[in-house]
Enzyme design. Structure first.
Site, PDB file in Angstrom:
ATOM      1  N   TYR A 440       0.766  -1.189   0.334  1.00 43.21           N
ATOM      2  CA  TYR A 440       0.108  -0.211  -0.064  1.00 43.21           C
ATOM      3  C   TYR A 440       0.870   1.515   0.155  1.00 43.21           C
ATOM      4  O   TYR A 440       2.136   1.059   0.076  1.00 43.21           O
ATOM      5  CB  TYR A 440      -1.624  -0.047   1.151  1.00 43.21           C
ATOM      6  CG  TYR A 440      -0.318   0.009   2.117  1.00 43.21           C
ATOM      7  CD1 TYR A 440       0.108   0.109   3.015  1.00 43.21           C
ATOM      8  CD2 TYR A 440      -1.775  -0.104   3.147  1.00 43.21           C
ATOM      9  CE1 TYR A 440       1.280  -0.162   4.397  1.00 43.21           C
ATOM     10  CE2 TYR A 440      -1.424  -0.382   4.991  1.00 43.21           C
ATOM     11  CZ  TYR A 440      -0.236  -0.593   4.811  1.00 43.21           C
ATOM     12  OH  TYR A 440       0.387  -0.397   6.325  1.00 43.21           O
ATOM     13  N   GLU A 441      -0.010   2.262   0.205  1.00 45.24           N
ATOM     14  CA  GLU A 441       1.100   3.518  -0.561  1.00 45.24           C
ATOM     15  C   GLU A 441       1.541   3.702  -1.391  1.00 45.24           C
ATOM     16  O   GLU A 441       3.146   4.573  -1.491  1.00 45.24           O
ATOM     17  CB  GLU A 441       1.612   4.410   0.951  1.00 45.24           C
ATOM     18  CG  GLU A 441       0.718   4.053   2.251  1.00 45.24           C
ATOM     19  CD  GLU A 441      -0.386   5.549   2.394  1.00 45.24           C
ATOM     20  OE1 GLU A 441       0.395   6.464   1.364  1.00 45.24           O
ATOM     21  OE2 GLU A 441      -1.086   5.869   2.669  1.00 45.24           O
ATOM     22  N   GLY A 442       1.173   3.150  -2.797  1.00 49.66           N
ATOM     23  CA  GLY A 442       2.169   2.543  -3.670  1.00 49.66           C
ATOM     24  C   GLY A 442       3.029   1.428  -3.954  1.00 49.66           C
ATOM     25  O   GLY A 442       3.592   1.472  -2.928  1.00 49.66           O
TER      26      GLY A 442
END
Length: 591
Positions: A440-442
């Protein structure tokens, strides 16, 4: 699972002796009241919460998880009480604007607190972590009215925050989001759409939840340039600041996940919910990246925290577990077997974890220091240089700290053997919880593309120069007894230069090269950056060993890192030099 112990001395060593952050603070008006004693006090108080309140509840919370019933999310037993105590201590607003009740502390200090919170319980840390990011975004981009209405209650922990980006069809490619924002006559907007994977989208910890939502206005241009950012509260706020009626935003379900079971990961439905524009129209993505830069370091620290807990657990187990015989010099003939820490392979795993944890702590502090300078330094040149380092190192911090963090949790599990696979020992929870941080978060692949494509290739290598200059400054003053290691880092720096030049020279003729070698390139930068901070730690430790004998371990671990881990860059460089060739031999039908 071993009791978690915050590495107070090491955190102070990194702040005070390695990076001398207090010298920066003395030149920054915003940090006029912050010194090393303040930082140590913050670490000590945070440690009490992490060790005594949060860590003991982590396994039970994971077993219980969150529950969902007709739109209502209930967190595990103990979470609500613990969050209240955290909030009452001011810990939600560690770095927040003092004008609205925050502590206003440097990021280099809050990085230490974030590590201990993540080591104690990643799931629990997410509720305050996302809130802190939302606070920062509203403070930097919101109107005075929005700040006055929301910040004080968020900083106090009475209200929480969330970040709503992803949609069922739009993850990395946010330019194709479908959530709409229709102007209302009163200056607000009606927000409609569905967001998924929303951490803390719904829970019972606070009286209100303030969602930051990416959506598109009716006249929005196509793609990411048409994204705007909106503040959408769970409950509307009355003119006197009290909580009003329920807004048109509800949780449709929660996800059943591999890990972070105690963190509510929600599907959020916005049905004409009332929201307010944050920043300028169609400028939502740059505003959100204010939050994302800090959050991506924060996610990296999640990997670091899990690694730190894994190392502590595995070390204690390896010292106690009696199994087999070691070399003659290490045998304990009075016992039926030796502790497994005498065995070379166990030492390899423990030292790899130690190198990643202590190197990661130093690296996250280094990045935090640059975030502080980029935001607060008095002179423009210092700010610009720090901003260049932030741009370069943010994707490295997110991806490399989570990759090495996951490796360290798996190594810790391996030290435990079969017990590492059993839930009651806690090691398997660290593996499960850490795994999401790489996604997550890229995803880490996206971080690598950002580093090599946007930052390095996009600047024709200019953004690399401040990092390489810092390394050269260290190499200019070799440490006695580390001549070989200093030369090794110099050679590694030269390899980075050569590989970078080679990749950039191929970009015109090979359209696939960036995508094909980005992950290896990011790891190359990560290992070299860790080599740099390890030699900085060695240089800071060496003069103090006589007075502080425990620092001799820094010198030994630095030598281990340079001998056994940094050489990984050779294989990475070989792979990078292949370019995209071997990846595109197959036609689509050949897979």
């Amino acid at each position: 699972m071993a009791d978690y112990r915050v590495p107070r001395e090491d955190m102070q060593f990194v702040l005070q002796d390695v990076f001398k952050v207090h010298e920066d603070w003395a030149k920054i008006e915003a940090f006029a009241d912050v010194d090393i004693d303040t930082a140590v006090a913050i670490i000590d108080e945070g440690a009490k919460l992490a060790e005594g309140l949060i860590a003991p509840n982590a396994r039970a919370a994971d077993e219980e998880g969150v529950s969902f019933d007709n739109g209502v999310v209930t967190t595990p037993q103990g979470y609500k009480e613990n969050f209240k105590q955290l909030a009452e201590g001011g810990w939600v607003g560690v770095t927040a604007n003092p004008d609205f009740g925050g502590m206003g502390l440097p990021k280099s200090v809050s990085a230490q607190y974030e590590e201990m919170l993540c080591a104690a319980d990643i799931s629990f840390s997410l509720y305050s972590g996302l809130t802190a990011g939302a606070i920062m975004t509203i403070d930097q981009h919101g109107s005075d009215e929005l700040k006055a209405t929301y910040l004080e209650n968020m900083i106090s922990g009475n209200w929480a925050g969330s970040m709503c980006l992803t949609e069922p069809h739009a993850g990395t490619d946010l330019g194709i989001i479908r959530t709409k924002a229709i102007p209302n006559e009163d200056g607000s907007f009606a927000i409609s759409g569905t967001k998924i994977f929303i951490t803390g989208g719904e829970h019972d910890l606070t009286d209100n939840i303030i969602h930051l939502v990416l959506a598109k206005l009716p006249d929005a241009p196509a793609g990411s340039k048409g994204i705007s950012l909106f503040l959408v509260p769970k409950f509307l706020v009355n003119a006197d600041g009290s909580i009003g009626e329920r807004n048109g935003v509800h949780c449709g379900s929660t996800e059943h996940k591999m890990g972070i079971h105690a963190s509510a990961t929600c599907v959020m439905n916005f049905d004409g919910a009332k929201g307010w524009l944050v920043g300028e129209p169609h400028k939502g993505l740059p505003a959100m990246f204010t939050m994302m830069n800090y959050e991506r370091l924060g996610v990296g620290i999640q990997g670091l925290g899990a690694a730190a807990r894994s190392y502590q657990n595995a070390l204690e187990y390896a010292q106690d577990r009696i199994q087999g015989r070691g070399a003659k010099a290490t045998q304990q003939p009075e016992k039926e077997a030796d502790p497994i820490i005498v065995h070379g392979d166990v030492r390899r795993m423990l030292l790899t974890m130690k190198a990643f944890v202590e190197g990661g702590r130093a690296f996250s502090t280094y990045v935090g220091q640059q975030l502080d300078l980029a935001k607060y330094a008095a002179d423009a040149e210092t700010r610009q240089r720090a901003e260049a380092l932030v741009q370069l190192l943010t994707p490295v911090a997110k991806a490399f700290l989570t990759d090495t963090g996951f490796e360290a949790t798996v190594l810790g599990q391996q030290v435990f053997g079969g017990h590492g696979f059993i839930r009651e020992w806690g090691q398997e929870q660290l593996v499960r919880d850490c795994r999401i941080a790489q996604i997550y978060e890229g995803t880490n692949g996206i971080q690598a593309l950002d580093l090599l494509g946007r930052k390095v290739a996009g600047s024709r290598g200019e953004l690399l120069k401040p990092l390489l200059a810092d390394i050269q400054a260290l190499l200019a003053e070799p440490l006695a007894g580390f001549e070989a290691e200093y030369q090794q880092l110099a050679d590694a720096t030269q390899l980075v230069h050569e590989v970078t030049v080679q990749v950039l020279s191929k970009v015109v003729d090979d359209e696939n090269i960036i995508n094909s070698v980005a992950v290896e390139y990011l790891n190359l930068i990560g290992y070299v950056a860790f080599g740099y901070v390890w030699l900085r730690m060695a240089a800071a430790a060496a003069p103090q060993v006589a007075e502080k004998p425990h620092l001799a371990s820094k010198l030994k671990t630095a030598k281990f890192y340079m001998a056994r881990i940094l050489p990984r860059i050779e294989s990475l460089a070989t792979t990078i030099k292949d370019g995209s060739q071997s990846l595109y031999l197959h036609d689509l039908g050949d897979f």
